[in-house]
Design an enzyme around this catalytic site. Structure first.
Site, PDB file in Angstrom:
ATOM      1  N   ILE A 139       0.833  -1.204   0.000  1.00 49.95           N
ATOM      2  CA  ILE A 139       0.000   0.000   0.000  1.00 49.95           C
ATOM      3  C   ILE A 139       0.870   1.258   0.000  1.00 49.95           C
ATOM      4  O   ILE A 139       0.626   2.205  -0.759  1.00 49.95           O
ATOM      5  CB  ILE A 139      -0.953  -0.005   1.208  1.00 49.95           C
ATOM      6  CG1 ILE A 139      -1.948  -1.163   1.077  1.00 49.95           C
ATOM      7  CG2 ILE A 139      -1.695   1.325   1.323  1.00 49.95           C
ATOM      8  CD1 ILE A 139      -2.826  -1.359   2.291  1.00 49.95           C
ATOM      9  N   THR A 172       1.189   0.852   7.618  1.00 46.64           N
ATOM     10  CA  THR A 172       1.456  -0.473   8.184  1.00 46.64           C
ATOM     11  C   THR A 172       0.172  -1.029   8.803  1.00 46.64           C
ATOM     12  O   THR A 172      -0.872  -0.371   8.817  1.00 46.64           O
ATOM     13  CB  THR A 172       2.531  -0.403   9.279  1.00 46.64           C
ATOM     14  OG1 THR A 172       1.973   0.231  10.450  1.00 46.64           O
ATOM     15  CG2 THR A 172       3.748   0.389   8.815  1.00 46.64           C
ATOM     16  N   LYS A 207      -5.877  -0.226  11.076  1.00 45.13           N
ATOM     17  CA  LYS A 207      -7.066  -0.343  11.929  1.00 45.13           C
ATOM     18  C   LYS A 207      -6.744  -0.462  13.409  1.00 45.13           C
ATOM     19  O   LYS A 207      -7.638  -0.390  14.253  1.00 45.13           O
ATOM     20  CB  LYS A 207      -7.890  -1.568  11.509  1.00 45.13           C
ATOM     21  CG  LYS A 207      -8.236  -1.639  10.036  1.00 45.13           C
ATOM     22  CD  LYS A 207      -8.844  -2.971   9.697  1.00 45.13           C
ATOM     23  CE  LYS A 207      -8.970  -3.172   8.203  1.00 45.13           C
ATOM     24  NZ  LYS A 207      -7.658  -3.244   7.518  1.00 45.13           N
ATOM     25  N   VAL A 253     -11.792   1.147   6.882  1.00 46.02           N
ATOM     26  CA  VAL A 253     -13.005   0.322   6.774  1.00 46.02           C
ATOM     27  C   VAL A 253     -13.287  -0.100   5.336  1.00 46.02           C
ATOM     28  O   VAL A 253     -13.464  -1.276   5.050  1.00 46.02           O
ATOM     29  CB  VAL A 253     -14.236   1.055   7.354  1.00 46.02           C
ATOM     30  CG1 VAL A 253     -15.509   0.243   7.130  1.00 46.02           C
ATOM     31  CG2 VAL A 253     -14.035   1.315   8.837  1.00 46.02           C
ATOM     32  N   LEU A 267     -13.551   3.406  -0.409  1.00 47.58           N
ATOM     33  CA  LEU A 267     -14.966   3.771  -0.338  1.00 47.58           C
ATOM     34  C   LEU A 267     -15.228   4.767   0.800  1.00 47.58           C
ATOM     35  O   LEU A 267     -14.619   4.665   1.859  1.00 47.58           O
ATOM     36  CB  LEU A 267     -15.828   2.524  -0.116  1.00 47.58           C
ATOM     37  CG  LEU A 267     -15.799   1.464  -1.226  1.00 47.58           C
ATOM     38  CD1 LEU A 267     -16.675   0.282  -0.839  1.00 47.58           C
ATOM     39  CD2 LEU A 267     -16.252   2.059  -2.544  1.00 47.58           C
ATOM     40  N   GLY A 317      -3.611 -12.803  -5.434  1.00 42.12           N
ATOM     41  CA  GLY A 317      -3.144 -11.737  -4.554  1.00 42.12           C
ATOM     42  C   GLY A 317      -4.226 -11.079  -3.737  1.00 42.12           C
ATOM     43  O   GLY A 317      -4.007 -10.010  -3.142  1.00 42.12           O
ATOM     44  N   GLU A 323      -4.193 -12.365   2.283  1.00 42.04           N
ATOM     45  CA  GLU A 323      -2.923 -12.151   2.958  1.00 42.04           C
ATOM     46  C   GLU A 323      -2.013 -13.353   2.655  1.00 42.04           C
ATOM     47  O   GLU A 323      -2.495 -14.393   2.192  1.00 42.04           O
ATOM     48  CB  GLU A 323      -3.149 -12.030   4.470  1.00 42.04           C
ATOM     49  CG  GLU A 323      -3.961 -10.812   4.886  1.00 42.04           C
ATOM     50  CD  GLU A 323      -3.215  -9.506   4.664  1.00 42.04           C
ATOM     51  OE1 GLU A 323      -1.956  -9.521   4.635  1.00 42.04           O
ATOM     52  OE2 GLU A 323      -3.883  -8.468   4.490  1.00 42.04           O
ATOM     53  N   ASP A 332     -10.245  -9.374  10.686  1.00 39.87           N
ATOM     54  CA  ASP A 332     -10.164  -8.096   9.973  1.00 39.87           C
ATOM     55  C   ASP A 332     -11.553  -7.460   9.874  1.00 39.87           C
ATOM     56  O   ASP A 332     -11.716  -6.254  10.086  1.00 39.87           O
ATOM     57  CB  ASP A 332      -9.567  -8.316   8.580  1.00 39.87           C
ATOM     58  CG  ASP A 332      -9.373  -7.010   7.830  1.00 39.87           C
ATOM     59  OD1 ASP A 332      -8.542  -6.197   8.283  1.00 39.87           O
ATOM     60  OD2 ASP A 332     -10.074  -6.788   6.827  1.00 39.87           O
ATOM     61  N   LYS A 371     -13.216  -3.828  11.571  1.00 40.51           N
ATOM     62  CA  LYS A 371     -14.003  -2.828  10.853  1.00 40.51           C
ATOM     63  C   LYS A 371     -15.352  -2.608  11.529  1.00 40.51           C
ATOM     64  O   LYS A 371     -15.846  -1.473  11.621  1.00 40.51           O
ATOM     65  CB  LYS A 371     -14.188  -3.265   9.400  1.00 40.51           C
ATOM     66  CG  LYS A 371     -12.881  -3.304   8.613  1.00 40.51           C
ATOM     67  CD  LYS A 371     -13.072  -3.771   7.184  1.00 40.51           C
ATOM     68  CE  LYS A 371     -11.740  -3.793   6.431  1.00 40.51           C
ATOM     69  NZ  LYS A 371     -11.898  -4.236   5.036  1.00 40.51           N
ATOM     70  N   GLY A 417      -7.426  -4.386  -2.642  1.00 33.15           N
ATOM     71  CA  GLY A 417      -6.407  -4.054  -3.624  1.00 33.15           C
ATOM     72  C   GLY A 417      -5.620  -2.831  -3.209  1.00 33.15           C
ATOM     73  O   GLY A 417      -6.151  -1.883  -2.618  1.00 33.15           O
TER      74      GLY A 417
END
Length: 920
Positions: free
Chosen positions: A572, A653, A677, A707, A711, A762, A765, A776, A780, A897
């Site tokens: 990222i 990170t 998060k 989250v 978006l 991909g 994880e 995860d 959120k 992504g």
């Protein structure tokens, strides 16, 4: 008998009172003989009016009297001369050239070309001494009165500098004439300096006489160069024309009436279309040579412009014009096309390198514009200082109600307070009377309307004397408790915003203080006159440059500049850096946003830059110039650059340790943007502490990408809450990975087959259990629950894990993937049940605000439900509220992504820039 030392200390006695000198001429001649100086003559012309004749007029026959230190001549008796009237008005153009402009023979030639190329009908040129010469002349005085014999060699250096310049510029009779005058002046100076050496003291008049020679020599040389080009040219010793009254050691007031009369008289004898006049020097009404003090040449030009009623006065210097701020402190400072007289006055007072405030006074009366131009860049139009036009067209952006900013450093704030001050007449007078008595200069004054306190700023070097004077003056009031304290606040600076449009523009003050607040700058005192030409604030000295940059950016005079530190250049982080690289030019040109990446750090190495990292090659630079990662050093480097007022750290990170730094960073005024998060889903007390700090300060914390990747989930939720809507339920597919898996878990495909496909593409994880565990999604859900006002811990959310219990202990991802097919039947059975009911399986998170709980589970949905109609790795979130009760508000789009997640982070960075003042 009066001593020679006393004569030297009193120039009126020594130079202007021949009756006093005559009884002692033998003694004086002995002293001059001992010092190898020429003796004073025994016979002196007696006349009611005497004057110094330091420089002979051009064309005047020189006698032995012109070669002594000071000679006295009768006032010339005019016998029906032919009077040549001085023409005044727009036919005259005034130029002033500073020492840098005439620093060498080549530069003097450049000056001559500018004068020759000026198509004005008549030209007056005010000239300074050659570069450094005035300092050299002051050095002569200091050496002589300190009885340092090196003044002799220093004077020789002055001679050689001007001799070498003359040899390069002149020839023939002009060279001989100039060198004759130069040697004559040097001999006179040598005699005077010898006298000062013997006395060990130089009066102000003696000093002014010595230091003014630089202008005499440069004016003569330039006049010869102009004359060589065939132009009618005379040079003027302004001591014969310009009369001033000294008002203090650093101030003089021109006598315009007397100066005008002397100018008319001078011109009648020296008519010319081009006049080269000496700057800096003048005479008192008693014909004693004096100077206009530092920056006096600019003042000379303005006075001459007023006397000639000139069309304009052009000040030639080594900068392109007046900057909106000090370019050494604000690299994006711009040249101002125009300034009003008042704006230039205010900026000059507050330390801007424009003009001395007094320079503007003479030209204002006749509306004569002053042009500041760069002799080394003739293509630059410069800055025009004039009366503002009514149409408001000034070449600047309409938003630029503030023309510029200036600062004064090394100040201290003095605060006198006490209940006994309120309503007591004369308190302020007593305070500032005490300040005046110690000779301190008050830069700014501020008083509350309650009269409980008065504070004012003075130079730090004077504050000790001021404090002692106030303590002494108000000792009784302090002892009696009528005054509570005389407090000193050291290490202060003043920031002044200047602009004539401020007077008619509401909200300028609000914008100024908003910019300071957003840069986390604390204001210690404020002052603003009713004219509203300037707003002055007192700040901590260490905050001054950052404050200057912040307000400068806010008023659109420069880009909104943000220093950035990127933490975690992984998938990222690296994608974000590439997006920044591709968009940087557009952001600068179209949106005035300047994002400068000052540092990039991973877990092992970091790359730092003092200006900005070249994002086209950051990977290579990190390998070549990277150093051992140190988070404390990294943060200090990115935030410690005072040239950039705003700092943002972007945490890309998923590290809880990095998230633990957020509170301290925000407290220091560092903005934080992150897709991590861990901070918002960690312990509830830490989350609440973080949000409370965010609300209390102007430091921003943006986490939209935590989250929904790219978006607008967080912003949509906040928009609903801030507009008074009530959240009832939030339900959604929050994992792009699990969305992809269940969108493709159809037909006869097995669960393990689809997971393997997602891993290879991909979407998962490195260890798919991190996605399948539901943790995860749970993070959120807890973030949205807390944003909705629920005080839940992560452990309060039940999670249905898709990892079979026996496989949780697998040592590696590979082992897990090998054994996963053994458990396909469980999920295949659930899929079959769903299909038989006409539905599909979806892994969702739910925030039930009404029942104050949340959950993460695998649920069945009918095929006509929005959740059943997803494709690929899309996310979908449904908000059920009091407004959107029958038909939930749905946000749908890519939820996984690196590109979309980095885009979400980038969007937060631009939102921060907008908050900090970038145009939207």
């Amino acid at each position: 008998m009066a001593s020679f030392s006393s004569a030297i200390s009193n120039p009126r006695h020594y130079l202007f009172s021949p009756n006093a000198l005559l009884p002692h001429d033998a003694t004086l001649n002995k002293l001059f003989s001992a010092s190898q100086c020429r003796p004073l003559p025994l016979s002196l012309h007696r006349s009611p009016i005497f004057r110094l004749d330091f420089i002979s007029q051009r064309g005047r026959k020189e006698t032995s009297r012109s070669k002594i230190l000071a000679s006295f001549t009768d006032t010339p008796v005019e016998t029906s001369p032919e009077v040549v009237k001085l023409p005044k008005g727009d036919v005259w153009s005034v130029h002033k050239f500073g020492g840098t402009c005439v620093g060498s023979s080549e530069r003097i030639k450049d000056v001559a070309n500018i004068i020759l190329n000026d198509d004005s009908e008549r030209k007056l040129v005010v000239i300074s001494a050659m570069s450094k010469v005035t300092d050299m002349m002051y050095d002569l005085i200091n050496k002589a009165q300190s009885r340092d014999e090196s003044y002799v060699s220093a004077l020789d250096a002055v001679l050689e500098k001007h001799k070498a310049t003359a040899l390069d510029l002149l020839d023939g009779d002009e060279l001989s004439s100039f060198l004759s005058r130069l040697y004559h002046d040097i001999n006179n100076l040598k005699a005077m300096l010898r006298a000062i050496y013997i006395a060990g003291h130089a009066t102000e008049s003696f000093t002014d006489f010595v230091v003014g020679h630089g202008e005499l020599w440069s004016a003569q040389m330039l006049s010869y160069v102009i004359r060589k080009a065939g132009v009618d040219c005379q040079w003027m010793d302004t001591r014969e024309v310009l009369i001033v009254n000294p008002t203090s050691s650093n101030q003089v007031d021109p006598d315009y009436r007397e100066s005008e009369q002397r100018l008319e008289k001078w011109y009648s004898k020296n008519p010319s279309t081009t006049i080269i006049a000496t700057g800096f020097i003048a005479s008192t009404p008693q014909n004693i040579p004096t100077t206009l003090k530092r920056d006096g040449s600019d003042f000379s030009a303005a006075i001459m412009g007023a006397l000639f009623k000139a069309r304009q006065v052009t000040i030639w210097t080594d900068v392109d014009g007046v900057y909106s701020a000090d370019p050494r402190k604000v690299s994006e400072a711009v040249i101002l096309r125009t300034l009003s007289y008042q704006e230039a006055w205010e900026m000059s007072y507050f330390g801007a390198n424009v003009l001395h405030p007094r320079t503007i006074i003479p030209v204002m009366k006749y509306d004569i514009p002053i042009i500041i131009r760069n002799i080394f860049n003739l293509s630059a139009p410069g800055t025009k200082i004039c009366r503002p036009a009514n149409n408001g067209e000034d070449g600047q952006s309409l938003e630029s109600f503030v023309k510029g900013f200036a600062t004064i450093d090394n100040l201290a704030l003095v605060n006198v307070e006490g209940t006994g001050m309120a309503g007591v007449p004369g308190t302020a007078s007593a305070i500032f009377g005490a300040v005046k008595d110690v000779g301190a200069n008050v830069i700014m004054i501020s008083q509350a309307s309650s009269e409980h306190s008065v504070c004012f700023a003075v130079p730090e070097k004077e504050v000790k004397a001021v404090a002692e004077a106030l303590q002494s003056r108000f000792r009784q009031a302090l002892d009696a408790g009528r005054l509570s304290q005389v407090a000193i606040i050291p290490n202060c600076s003043i920031l002044a915003a200047v602009g004539q449009k401020m007077a008619s523009t509401p909200g300028v003050s609000a914008t100024l203080f908003n910019a300071l607040a957003k840069a986390n700058i604390n204001v210690r005192a404020i002052a603003q006159g009713c004219s509203e030409y300037n707003i002055t604030v007192v700040l901590k000295r260490e905050d001054c440059i950052r404050a200057l940059r912040a307000v400068h950016s806010r008023f659109y005079l420069s880009r909104t500049t943000i220093a950035m530190g990127i933490i975690g250049p992984g998938l990222i982080g690296s994608t974000l850096l590439d997006q920044l690289r591709d968009q940087a030019a557009t952001l600068k040109e179209e949106f005035n946003i300047d994002l400068r990446v000052m540092g990039i750090t991973g877990s092992r190495t970091m790359l730092l830059s003092d200006t900005s990292i070249d994002l086209t090659s950051w990977r290579e630079l990190k390998k070549q110039k990277g150093e051992v990662a140190d988070m404390e050093k990294f943060v200090h480097h990115v935030h410690g650059n005072h040239f950039i007022p705003n700092t943002v750290l972007v945490d890309c990170t998923a590290d809880s340790t990095v998230a633990g730094y957020y509170y301290d960073w925000l407290r220091k005024g560092i903005h934080v943007v992150t897709p991590n998060k861990k901070a918002n889903s960690g312990p509830l007390d830490q989350y609440l502490k973080l949000r409370a700090l965010q609300r209390q300060s102007y430091t921003h914390y943006f986490y939209e990408a935590t989250v929904g990747a790219g978006l607008p989930i967080i912003s949509t939720l906040r928009g609903l809450l801030e507009t008074g809507d009530k959240i009832l339920r939030i339900e959604g597919i929050f994992s792009g990975t699990l969305s992809y898996i269940f969108n493709n878990f159809i037909g006869k495909r097995t669960f393990s087959e689809v997971v393997a496909e997602a891993k290879q593409a991909g979407f998962t994880e490195p260890d798919p259990r991190d996605d399948l565990s539901g943790t995860d999604v749970c993070r959120k859900v807890i973030i949205l629950a807390r944003e909705s006002g629920l005080k839940l811990e992560l452990s309060d959310i039940p999670v249905e894990s898709l990892v079979p219990e026996p496989l949780k202990a697998c040592a590696s991802a590979e082992e897990f993937m090998q054994k996963l097919p053994e458990f396909d039947h469980e999920l295949m059975n659930k899929r079959q049940v769903a299909e038989e009911e006409g539905g599909v399986l979806r892994f969702v998170g739910v925030v039930d605000v009404i029942n104050q709980k949340g959950e993460v589970k695998l649920r069945r949905y009918k095929k006509d439900h929005p959740f059943a109609q997803l494709s690929g790795s899309d996310n979908i979130i449904a908000f059920t509220t009091t407004r959107y009760k029958e038909q939930p508000l749905i946000v749908r789009g890519p939820g996984a992504g690196a590109q979309v997640t980095a885009g979400g982070v980038f969007s937060d960075i631009l939102r921060l820039a907008s908050y900090l003042g970038a145009p939207s």
